[in-house]
Scaffold this motif. Structure first.
Motif, PDB file in Angstrom:
ATOM      1  N   ILE A 243       0.832  -1.207   0.000  1.00 15.23           N
ATOM      2  CA  ILE A 243       0.000   0.000   0.000  1.00 15.23           C
ATOM      3  C   ILE A 243       0.864   1.253   0.000  1.00 15.23           C
ATOM      4  CG2 ILE A 243      -1.640   1.361   1.369  1.00 15.23           C
ATOM      5  CD1 ILE A 243      -3.040  -1.006   0.198  1.00 15.23           C
ATOM      6  N   MET A 244       1.934   1.248   0.783  1.00 12.29           N
ATOM      7  CA  MET A 244       2.695   2.474   1.021  1.00 12.29           C
ATOM      8  C   MET A 244       3.904   2.658   0.119  1.00 12.29           C
ATOM      9  SD  MET A 244       0.727   3.683   3.272  1.00 12.29           S
ATOM     10  CE  MET A 244       1.638   5.223   3.346  1.00 12.29           C
ATOM     11  N   ARG A 251       3.646  11.207  -0.792  1.00 15.61           N
ATOM     12  CA  ARG A 251       4.173  12.322  -1.587  1.00 15.61           C
ATOM     13  C   ARG A 251       3.070  13.278  -2.038  1.00 15.61           C
ATOM     14  NH1 ARG A 251       7.802   8.639  -5.731  1.00 15.61           N
ATOM     15  NH2 ARG A 251       9.364   7.912  -4.241  1.00 15.61           N
ATOM     16  N   LEU A 252       1.822  12.834  -1.979  1.00 15.70           N
ATOM     17  CA  LEU A 252       0.698  13.646  -2.440  1.00 15.70           C
ATOM     18  C   LEU A 252       0.369  14.739  -1.429  1.00 15.70           C
ATOM     19  CD1 LEU A 252      -1.636  10.756  -3.664  1.00 15.70           C
ATOM     20  CD2 LEU A 252      -0.114  12.182  -5.060  1.00 15.70           C
ATOM     21  N   LEU A 259      -5.157   6.722  -0.279  1.00 16.37           N
ATOM     22  CA  LEU A 259      -5.056   5.603   0.660  1.00 16.37           C
ATOM     23  C   LEU A 259      -6.385   4.864   0.777  1.00 16.37           C
ATOM     24  CD1 LEU A 259      -2.891   7.180   3.512  1.00 16.37           C
ATOM     25  CD2 LEU A 259      -2.260   5.240   2.070  1.00 16.37           C
ATOM     26  N   ARG A 260      -7.480   5.594   0.838  1.00 15.18           N
ATOM     27  CA  ARG A 260      -8.785   4.931   0.939  1.00 15.18           C
ATOM     28  C   ARG A 260      -9.051   4.074  -0.299  1.00 15.18           C
ATOM     29  NH1 ARG A 260     -11.208   7.149   5.360  1.00 15.18           N
ATOM     30  NH2 ARG A 260     -10.684   9.321   5.845  1.00 15.18           N
ATOM     31  N   ALA A 306       3.931   9.893  11.146  1.00 18.99           N
ATOM     32  CA  ALA A 306       2.978  10.710  10.384  1.00 18.99           C
ATOM     33  C   ALA A 306       2.127   9.825   9.481  1.00 18.99           C
ATOM     34  CB  ALA A 306       3.734  11.755   9.572  1.00 18.99           C
ATOM     35  N   GLN A 307       2.752   8.845   8.901  1.00 20.74           N
ATOM     36  CA  GLN A 307       2.034   7.878   8.077  1.00 20.74           C
ATOM     37  C   GLN A 307       0.997   7.121   8.908  1.00 20.74           C
ATOM     38  OE1 GLN A 307       3.430   3.654   6.367  1.00 20.74           O
ATOM     39  NE2 GLN A 307       4.752   5.320   5.708  1.00 20.74           N
TER      40      GLN A 307
END
Length: 317
Positions: A243-244, A251-252, A259-260, A306-307
């Motif tokens: 996913i990451m 970066r967005l 992510l959703r 943060a992620q």
């Protein structure tokens, strides 16, 4: 001790410096590096191999092309003995090529492996294509690996055991290494590491490190996984690196919508609830952050915290 030989009769290059540096920092690493030439020579003689120079990259193993006495192309991997590598041979033997490279031979301790060679061998990370298509390709490999249920007596660690260990480490490291980290986020991750493995509706043989650099283009299948760090447990554990790390959404400017969508895609392909996949990913990101703090890598740890905050939002935590 016989000298190492390549297929052309010359000696292969030594371990890449980036890998050697990683190993030197490990307990017992310098001694293992000193013994590596003899280990390679012993394996080469026992298995009648001609070796080529090792691949670039990797973290704690010597891995490079090999040819058997019958000229079969393969890959030799000799790992520094550590917990995560202990089950690699067992998992590859269990999968028997279904989603992963085939195991051709293994040493008695399981840290020397002769593996099927992937050709052309490009990684999913470095392949052209739309991020959504690459993510789907990686998720289909994961679904393939999970297809066969674990068998009784499979000699692999339990995810529940490992996650319990990690929860304790996060609790101990939080006040010592990053006391300013959001206590609610850290507590949530600790609780998830304890509860998620126990509430799984099914158990699978997990790859453990299914990042896009560990999925290679192959001939007998579009993609095959390499370098597992296997366990047995809740399938939701496995998705976080895919996913990451495919076209990293962090970066967005606003990564939440991306992510959703990614977790919805994963839920559709894997048959697992999106919120549970996101919850596992949040817990893993917090654990990884404190592992990075433990080795002094504070910027990387802060980035993963943060992620984790965004992943917790996706999970509705």
């Amino acid at each position: 001790m016989k000298p190492l030989r390549r297929a052309d009769g010359t000696a292969p290059d030594s371990l890449p410096e980036s890998v050697a540096r990683n190993i030197r920092a490990l307990d017992g690493g310098p001694a293992w590096l000193k013994s590596l030439p003899e280990t390679l020579a012993d394996v080469q003689a026992a298995w009648d191999l001609a070796l080529d120079s090792p691949f670039d990259g990797g973290s704690c193993s010597w891995a490079g092309p090999a040819r058997t006495g019958s000229a079969e192309r393969s890959v030799l991997k000799v790992s520094f003995p550590h917990r995560e590598a202990r089950g690699e041979a067992e998992a590859l033997r269990f999968w028997d090529g279904a989603g992963a490279v085939r195991l051709l031979r293994a040493s008695e301790d399981g840290f020397a492996l002769l593996l099927e060679e992937c050709r052309p061998g490009a990684t999913l990370r470095d392949s052209p294509g739309e991020p959504e298509d690459l993510l789907a390709a990686g998720l289909h490999v994961l679904a393939w690996l999970w297809r066969r249920p674990p068998e009784p007596g499979l000699d692999l660690e339990s995810l529940e055991t490992v996650a319990t260990d990690w929860a304790g480490l996060v609790e101990e490291r939080h006040p010592r290494l990053r006391p300013g980290a959001d206590p609610h986020l850290v507590r949530t991750a600790v609780d998830l590491l304890g509860s998620l493995p126990r509430t799984a509706e099914r158990s699978v043989v997990l790859h453990g490190d299914i990042n896009p650099g560990n999925i290679l283009a192959a001939e007998r299948a579009p993609w095959l996984a390499i370098d597992p760090k296997p366990m047995v447990g809740d399938p939701g554990y496995d998705v976080w690196p895919l996913i990451m790390q495919i076209d990293p959404p962090m970066r967005l400017i606003d990564p939440l919508p991306a992510l959703r969508r990614r977790f919805d895609t994963a839920a559709e392909i894997l048959g697992e609830p999106a919120d549970r996949l996101a919850a596992w990913s949040a817990a893993r990101a917090v654990e990884s952050a404190f592992d990075r703090y433990n080795i002094g890598s504070y910027p990387a740890g802060d980035a993963e915290l943060a992620q984790a905050e965004l992943l917790a939002d996706v999970a509705g935590l």
